[in-house]
Design a protein around this motif. Sequence first.
Motif, short mmCIF file in Angstrom:
data_model
loop_
_atom_site.label_atom_id
_atom_site.label_comp_id
_atom_site.label_asym_id
_atom_site.label_seq_id
_atom_site.Cartn_x
_atom_site.Cartn_y
_atom_site.Cartn_z
N LYS A 1 0.83 -1.21 0.00
CA LYS A 1 0.00 0.00 0.00
C LYS A 1 0.87 1.26 0.00
O LYS A 1 0.51 2.27 -0.61
CB LYS A 1 -0.96 0.01 1.19
CG LYS A 1 -2.00 -1.09 1.14
CD LYS A 1 -2.87 -0.97 -0.10
CE LYS A 1 -3.91 -2.06 -0.16
NZ LYS A 1 -4.70 -2.00 -1.39
N ASP B 1 -7.08 10.33 -7.44
CA ASP B 1 -5.78 9.85 -7.00
C ASP B 1 -5.71 8.33 -6.86
O ASP B 1 -5.13 7.82 -5.91
CB ASP B 1 -5.41 10.54 -5.68
CG ASP B 1 -3.95 10.36 -5.34
OD1 ASP B 1 -3.15 10.21 -6.27
OD2 ASP B 1 -3.63 10.35 -4.14
N ASP C 1 1.99 1.65 -3.50
CA ASP C 1 0.89 2.21 -4.30
C ASP C 1 0.77 3.72 -4.10
O ASP C 1 0.58 4.47 -5.04
CB ASP C 1 -0.44 1.56 -3.92
CG ASP C 1 -0.58 0.13 -4.42
OD1 ASP C 1 0.24 -0.30 -5.26
OD2 ASP C 1 -1.51 -0.57 -3.96
N ARG D 1 2.69 9.41 -10.33
CA ARG D 1 1.75 9.61 -11.44
C ARG D 1 1.17 11.01 -11.42
O ARG D 1 1.04 11.66 -12.46
CB ARG D 1 0.61 8.58 -11.38
CG ARG D 1 0.85 7.36 -12.18
CD ARG D 1 -0.38 6.51 -12.34
NE ARG D 1 -1.26 6.52 -11.19
CZ ARG D 1 -1.04 5.86 -10.06
NH1 ARG D 1 0.05 5.15 -9.93
NH2 ARG D 1 -1.90 5.92 -9.06
N SER E 1 3.63 5.44 -5.81
CA SER E 1 3.38 5.38 -7.24
C SER E 1 2.33 6.40 -7.66
O SER E 1 2.46 7.07 -8.69
CB SER E 1 2.94 3.96 -7.61
OG SER E 1 2.68 3.87 -8.97
N ALA E 2 1.28 6.54 -6.84
CA ALA E 2 0.24 7.53 -7.14
C ALA E 2 0.82 8.94 -7.12
O ALA E 2 0.47 9.77 -7.95
CB ALA E 2 -0.91 7.40 -6.14
N LYS F 1 -4.85 0.41 -18.28
CA LYS F 1 -3.58 0.99 -18.77
C LYS F 1 -3.74 1.50 -20.20
O LYS F 1 -3.24 2.57 -20.55
CB LYS F 1 -2.46 -0.04 -18.68
CG LYS F 1 -2.04 -0.34 -17.26
CD LYS F 1 -0.93 -1.36 -17.22
CE LYS F 1 -0.49 -1.61 -15.79
NZ LYS F 1 0.63 -2.54 -15.70
N THR G 1 -4.64 4.49 -8.16
CA THR G 1 -3.65 3.79 -8.98
C THR G 1 -4.41 3.06 -10.09
O THR G 1 -5.63 2.89 -10.02
CB THR G 1 -2.88 2.75 -8.15
OG1 THR G 1 -3.79 1.74 -7.71
CG2 THR G 1 -2.18 3.40 -6.96
N GLN G 2 -3.67 2.59 -11.07
CA GLN G 2 -4.33 1.85 -12.15
C GLN G 2 -4.96 0.57 -11.61
O GLN G 2 -6.05 0.18 -12.04
CB GLN G 2 -3.34 1.56 -13.28
CG GLN G 2 -2.97 2.83 -14.03
CD GLN G 2 -1.96 2.60 -15.13
OE1 GLN G 2 -1.15 1.68 -15.07
NE2 GLN G 2 -1.98 3.46 -16.13
N THR G 3 -4.31 -0.06 -10.64
CA THR G 3 -4.88 -1.26 -10.02
C THR G 3 -6.19 -0.92 -9.31
O THR G 3 -7.18 -1.64 -9.42
CB THR G 3 -3.88 -1.86 -9.02
OG1 THR G 3 -2.67 -2.16 -9.72
CG2 THR G 3 -4.42 -3.11 -8.38
N GLN G 4 -6.21 0.19 -8.58
CA GLN G 4 -7.42 0.61 -7.89
C GLN G 4 -8.52 0.98 -8.88
O GLN G 4 -9.70 0.70 -8.64
CB GLN G 4 -7.13 1.79 -6.96
CG GLN G 4 -6.26 1.42 -5.78
CD GLN G 4 -5.72 2.63 -5.04
OE1 GLN G 4 -5.51 3.70 -5.62
NE2 GLN G 4 -5.49 2.46 -3.74
N ALA H 1 -7.72 8.72 -12.08
CA ALA H 1 -6.29 8.80 -11.79
C ALA H 1 -5.91 10.18 -11.26
O ALA H 1 -5.19 10.30 -10.27
CB ALA H 1 -5.47 8.50 -13.05
#
Length: 197
Positions: free
Chosen positions: A96, A159, A99, A106, A102-103, A177, A161-164, A155
């Motif tokens: 987490k 805010d 993540d 991004r 990473s966010a 993606k 992530t791509q997974t979220q 995104a």
Amino acid sequence: MILDSITEQCVDGRLKTLSDADLAQGLVDGDEECLTAAYRRWGTLVHTLAGRSLGDSREAEDVTQQVFLAAWQGRQGYRPERGAFVGWLVGITRRKIADALSARTRRTDLLAAAGALLGPLDDTYGRPETVLDRVLLRGELARLPASQRRVLHLAFYEDLTQTQIAQRTGWPLGTVKSHSRRGLHQLRRCLRAEAVG
């Protein structure tokens, strides 16, 4: 949501004296009181790890909530033979935190890309052409296909992530993606065409 009132709930004395293994088993079995007890027992550890890594207490609080929510939702994945429950929680915490970092990256990249498309901010912010650029960007976003617009909105504004985003929308991660990449490329092309024209 289960975690909304977790800090206000009272944990009975029996749960306070449970061993870590018994507490973990109760949580795996779906006992919400065990989730509350686990939060009270290891929440400070999770928050401290997140705070040290992220350097932001609000973000650390969010990560702490996400960790315990993920532990609850993924409780069937805990295997005591692979290690202690607290170790499993620390593993979730690390993911987490990654993540969240990473966010952040991004968001920074998205802001830089938007800034590059719109040019540097200076004393021209209130000028009509600057307002026109913002209106143009908003208009181009509105022209994107709904799926691309939704991914970029989630995104940037939420805010995620791509997974979220994949979890929220129910779309495969590869699809998320692709929508993100295509949406950004389309925005770039349209804005460059407007700048040239």
